[in-house]
Design a protein around this motif. Structure first.
Motif, short mmCIF file in Angstrom:
data_model
loop_
_atom_site.label_atom_id
_atom_site.label_comp_id
_atom_site.label_asym_id
_atom_site.label_seq_id
_atom_site.Cartn_x
_atom_site.Cartn_y
_atom_site.Cartn_z
N CYS A 34 0.82 -1.22 0.00
CA CYS A 34 0.00 0.00 0.00
C CYS A 34 0.85 1.26 0.00
CB CYS A 34 -0.91 0.03 1.23
SG CYS A 34 -1.95 -1.41 1.36
N THR A 35 2.07 1.18 0.54
CA THR A 35 2.91 2.36 0.67
C THR A 35 4.34 2.05 0.24
OG1 THR A 35 3.67 1.87 2.91
CG2 THR A 35 1.61 3.11 2.72
N GLY A 36 5.09 3.12 -0.02
CA GLY A 36 6.49 2.97 -0.35
C GLY A 36 7.27 2.38 0.82
N SER A 37 6.90 2.76 2.03
CA SER A 37 7.57 2.22 3.23
C SER A 37 7.46 0.71 3.28
CB SER A 37 6.94 2.80 4.50
OG SER A 37 7.01 4.19 4.52
N GLU A 38 6.25 0.24 3.05
CA GLU A 38 6.01 -1.21 3.06
C GLU A 38 6.80 -1.90 1.96
OE1 GLU A 38 1.91 -3.30 3.54
OE2 GLU A 38 1.62 -1.28 2.77
N ALA A 39 6.87 -1.24 0.80
CA ALA A 39 7.62 -1.82 -0.33
C ALA A 39 9.09 -1.94 0.05
CB ALA A 39 7.45 -0.96 -1.58
N ASN A 40 9.64 -0.91 0.69
CA ASN A 40 11.06 -0.97 1.10
C ASN A 40 11.27 -1.99 2.22
OD1 ASN A 40 12.21 0.76 -0.76
ND2 ASN A 40 11.70 2.59 0.42
N ASP A 41 10.29 -2.08 3.11
CA ASP A 41 10.37 -3.06 4.18
C ASP A 41 10.43 -4.48 3.59
OD1 ASP A 41 9.53 -2.86 7.40
OD2 ASP A 41 9.18 -4.82 6.48
N ALA A 92 19.34 10.08 3.15
CA ALA A 92 18.28 9.24 2.57
C ALA A 92 17.03 9.18 3.43
CB ALA A 92 18.81 7.82 2.36
N TYR A 93 15.89 9.07 2.76
CA TYR A 93 14.63 8.72 3.42
C TYR A 93 14.03 7.55 2.66
CZ TYR A 93 9.96 8.71 5.33
OH TYR A 93 8.80 8.31 5.96
N HIS A 94 13.71 6.49 3.38
CA HIS A 94 13.11 5.34 2.70
C HIS A 94 11.78 4.92 3.32
CE1 HIS A 94 16.47 4.85 0.01
NE2 HIS A 94 17.30 4.88 1.02
N GLY A 95 11.37 5.54 4.44
CA GLY A 95 10.05 5.21 4.94
C GLY A 95 9.92 5.18 6.45
N LEU A 96 8.74 4.75 6.89
CA LEU A 96 8.34 5.00 8.29
C LEU A 96 8.23 3.77 9.18
CD1 LEU A 96 5.28 3.93 8.07
CD2 LEU A 96 4.71 6.29 7.52
N ALA A 115 19.17 2.96 -2.58
CA ALA A 115 19.27 4.39 -2.91
C ALA A 115 18.08 4.84 -3.75
CB ALA A 115 20.56 4.66 -3.69
N ASP A 116 17.61 6.01 -3.42
CA ASP A 116 16.63 6.72 -4.24
C ASP A 116 17.38 7.14 -5.51
OD1 ASP A 116 15.29 8.86 -5.45
OD2 ASP A 116 14.91 9.94 -3.59
N SER A 117 16.86 6.75 -6.66
CA SER A 117 17.63 6.96 -7.91
C SER A 117 17.85 8.43 -8.27
CB SER A 117 16.95 6.25 -9.08
OG SER A 117 16.62 4.94 -8.75
N ALA A 167 16.88 -0.28 -5.90
CA ALA A 167 16.60 1.06 -6.41
C ALA A 167 15.26 1.52 -5.87
CB ALA A 167 16.57 1.04 -7.94
N ASP A 168 15.28 2.57 -5.05
CA ASP A 168 14.04 3.15 -4.52
C ASP A 168 13.55 4.17 -5.55
OD1 ASP A 168 12.14 4.72 -3.25
OD2 ASP A 168 13.07 4.53 -1.27
N GLU A 169 12.49 3.76 -6.26
CA GLU A 169 11.92 4.61 -7.33
C GLU A 169 10.64 5.28 -6.87
OE1 GLU A 169 12.81 5.33 -10.57
OE2 GLU A 169 14.75 4.34 -10.37
N VAL A 170 10.43 5.32 -5.55
CA VAL A 170 9.19 5.89 -5.01
C VAL A 170 9.04 7.36 -5.46
CG1 VAL A 170 8.05 6.56 -2.85
CG2 VAL A 170 9.01 4.26 -3.11
N GLN A 171 10.16 8.08 -5.53
CA GLN A 171 10.08 9.49 -5.95
C GLN A 171 10.29 9.66 -7.46
OE1 GLN A 171 10.21 12.70 -4.07
NE2 GLN A 171 10.28 11.97 -1.98
N PRO A 172 11.37 9.12 -8.03
CA PRO A 172 11.63 9.45 -9.44
C PRO A 172 10.86 8.62 -10.44
CG PRO A 172 13.41 8.10 -8.58
CD PRO A 172 12.48 8.37 -7.43
N1 PMP Z 1 11.14 6.16 -0.44
C1 PMP Z 1 11.29 7.45 -0.77
C2 PMP Z 1 12.47 7.86 -1.61
C3 PMP Z 1 10.35 8.39 -0.34
O1 PMP Z 1 10.50 9.68 -0.68
C4 PMP Z 1 9.25 7.97 0.44
C5 PMP Z 1 8.19 8.94 0.92
N2 PMP Z 1 8.54 10.25 1.01
C6 PMP Z 1 9.15 6.62 0.78
C7 PMP Z 1 10.11 5.74 0.31
C8 PMP Z 1 8.04 6.12 1.64
O2 PMP Z 1 6.84 6.10 0.98
P1 PMP Z 1 5.46 6.18 1.78
O3 PMP Z 1 5.34 7.54 2.38
O4 PMP Z 1 4.42 5.87 0.71
O5 PMP Z 1 5.49 5.11 2.80
#
Ligand code: PMP
Length: 453
Positions: free
Chosen positions: A133-140, A161-165, A231-233, A264-269
């Motif tokens: 459902c979220t980028g955080s979960e995807a990275n987890d 870096a920010y990858h999630g919560l 890494a966020d690309s 590759a964290d593509e959540v942003q790009p």
């Molecule tokens: N990765 C990156 C690079 C992000 O910028 C974010 C959210 N800002 C996330 C992961 C986490 O995504 P979400 O807020 O949907 O959990």
């Protein structure tokens, strides 16, 4: 011209690029009331954009509207990637909601169709998609698979870096600051800041290679193997570092040689924002082992995913059952399908390249000779403007960035700032941003830059 309230002109120095609660009394009565109610119900962990926060009631295309009907040019939001309230997404969600909304434990043609179309946008080596459902979960999930597949625990990330919560993912998100300690298995390397590091050892690549070698050696010294470099690309929270393309190669070679994976964290790009291809890593000519996607995927409907090289999931899939109640539900997939269709039909990737390129080149001309603008950089609709106190020291100037962000907000143009000191203006509009929208932005930026002189 703006008829938006102009109560606060001087930006807060206490909180770069965000609302300073100590200045609540300076806001219009109605806003004070709303913020008090917000604090009462949501508690103290939330933050608000801008010295004078915005109450938004409606969005359309690249425009947001406040309660008084004032329009704001949205140069910040990447989640509504095909534009706020896109009719195709609304219709797809509406139709699907009326028909069926259930989960991935049933065979559904729409999920199969979407998965195949999505995977076709990736290099052939990436062959399975798992929905969250979220980028955080995807990275987890990505990190869980990386640890499982490698048998290692170590994680390498860049310094901003920010990858999630989630508890796990926040432990490898240094941008959250000292309040969120990094895991004992996490090592940090410098952001790929070509401006500040390229001359250290002749090249950015060499600098990064040294950094990652040291990180791996330190992990090994502590008896920890490398599971992954993530890494966020486009290095968004690090400060938007788009080039020189290819700089990731040495890092990934070192990580692979140590038995780790590249995520590759593509959540942003992702989804074409960088204007050349679908995915930011493609600009660097590399194929990740795992890719994570989210934010723009459903134009605001929560849907995200992790994409894997199939060999990584063989043992994991045999031994671990994956079910995500809402991840990849029928309505989320309908929204995601509409987003893919619109990106293709409206040629939004080409638009990002063309209009984003125009913004970058006009900002470069605008900033020519300005001592406080060290660099304008980016790709497509992901643009950073690096502000410094002076070009000789390249000392980051977060206060100048906050001043510009807040003065543009008063002119009804919405941007933000990122980077270690909040000194990099971040421009990241919805993808239907047109050439005339770019003209309005450039006019606003020109005015904001005059304050720097
Ligand atoms: N990765 C990156 C690079 C992000 O910028 C974010 C959210 N800002 C996330 C992961 C986490 O995504 P979400 O807020 O949907 O959990």
């Amino acid at each position: 011209m703006s008829n938006a309230p102009q109560t606060i002109r001087k930006p807060s120095r206490a909180m770069i690029n965000g609302f300073d609660p100590n200045r609540l009394n300076e806001l219009p009565e109605q806003m004070q009331k709303s913020i008090r109610r917000r604090d009462q119900s949501l508690g103290p962990s939330y933050r608000l954009f801008y010295d004078e926060p915005l109450e938004i009631v409606r969005g359309k295309g690249v425009t947001l509207f406040d309660r008084d009907g004032n329009d704001y040019l949205d140069v910040y939001n990447n989640v509504p990637s095909v534009g706020h309230a896109h009719p195709r997404v609304i219709e797809a969600v509406h139709q699907q909601m009326q028909t069926l909304n259930t989960n991935t434990r049933y065979v559904q043609e729409s999920i199969l169709e979407y998965s195949e179309q999505l995977l076709a946008t990736f290099p052939a080596e990436l062959g399975h998609v798992m929905f969250t459902c979220t980028g955080s979960e995807a990275n987890d999930l990505a990190m869980r698979v990386a640890k499982y597949a490698t048998g290692n625990q170590g994680i390498i990330v860049t310094s901003g870096a920010y990858h999630g919560l989630t508890a796990e993912v926040s432990s490898f998100s240094p941008s959250l600051g000292v309040g969120v300690p990094l895991g004992a298995n996490v090592r940090v390397i410098d952001a790929p800041d070509a401006l500040r590091h390229a001359s250290d050892k002749g090249s950015l690549e060499e600098h990064l290679r040294d950094q990652v070698r040291a990180a791996i050696a330190d992990l090994h010294r502590h008896g920890i193997g490398v599971a992954a470099f993530i890494a966020d690309s486009i290095f968004s929270s690090d400060g938007v570092f788009a080039g020189p393309t290819g700089f990731l190669h040495p890092i990934i070679d070192e990580v692979h040689a140590a038995g780790g994976l590249y995520i590759a964290d593509e959540v942003q790009p992702g989804f074409g924002r960088t204007g050349q291809e679908w995915w930011g890593f493609q600009r660097h000519g590399i194929v990740p082992d795992i890719v994570t996607i989210g934010k723009p995927m459903g134009n605001g409907i929560p849907v995200a995913a992790a994409i894997f090289k199939p060999e990584l999931l063989v043992e994991f899939g045999k031994n671990i059952r994956y079910f995500n109640t809402f991840g990849g539900n029928s309505v989320a997939i309908a929204a995601a399908q509409a987003v893919l269709d619109v990106i293709r039909e409206e040629s939004l990737i080409e638009n990002a390249l063309k209009v984003g390129g125009k913004i970058i080149s006009e900002l470069k001309s605008l900033s020519h000779g300005l001592e406080q603008v060290a660099e304008v950089r980016g790709s497509g609709f992901f643009i950073g403007v690096d502000l410094v106190t002076d070009r000789a020291t390249l000392s980051p100037d977060g206060v100048a960035a906050a001043e510009i962000v807040n003065s543009l907000r008063q002119d009804r143009i919405l941007i933000s700032a990122c980077g270690a000191q909040g000194n990099v203006l971040k421009l990241r509009p919805p993808m239907p941003f047109s050439s005339s929208d770019a003209d309005r932005l450039i006019e606003g930026m020109a005015k904001a830059f005059t304050n720097l002189r």
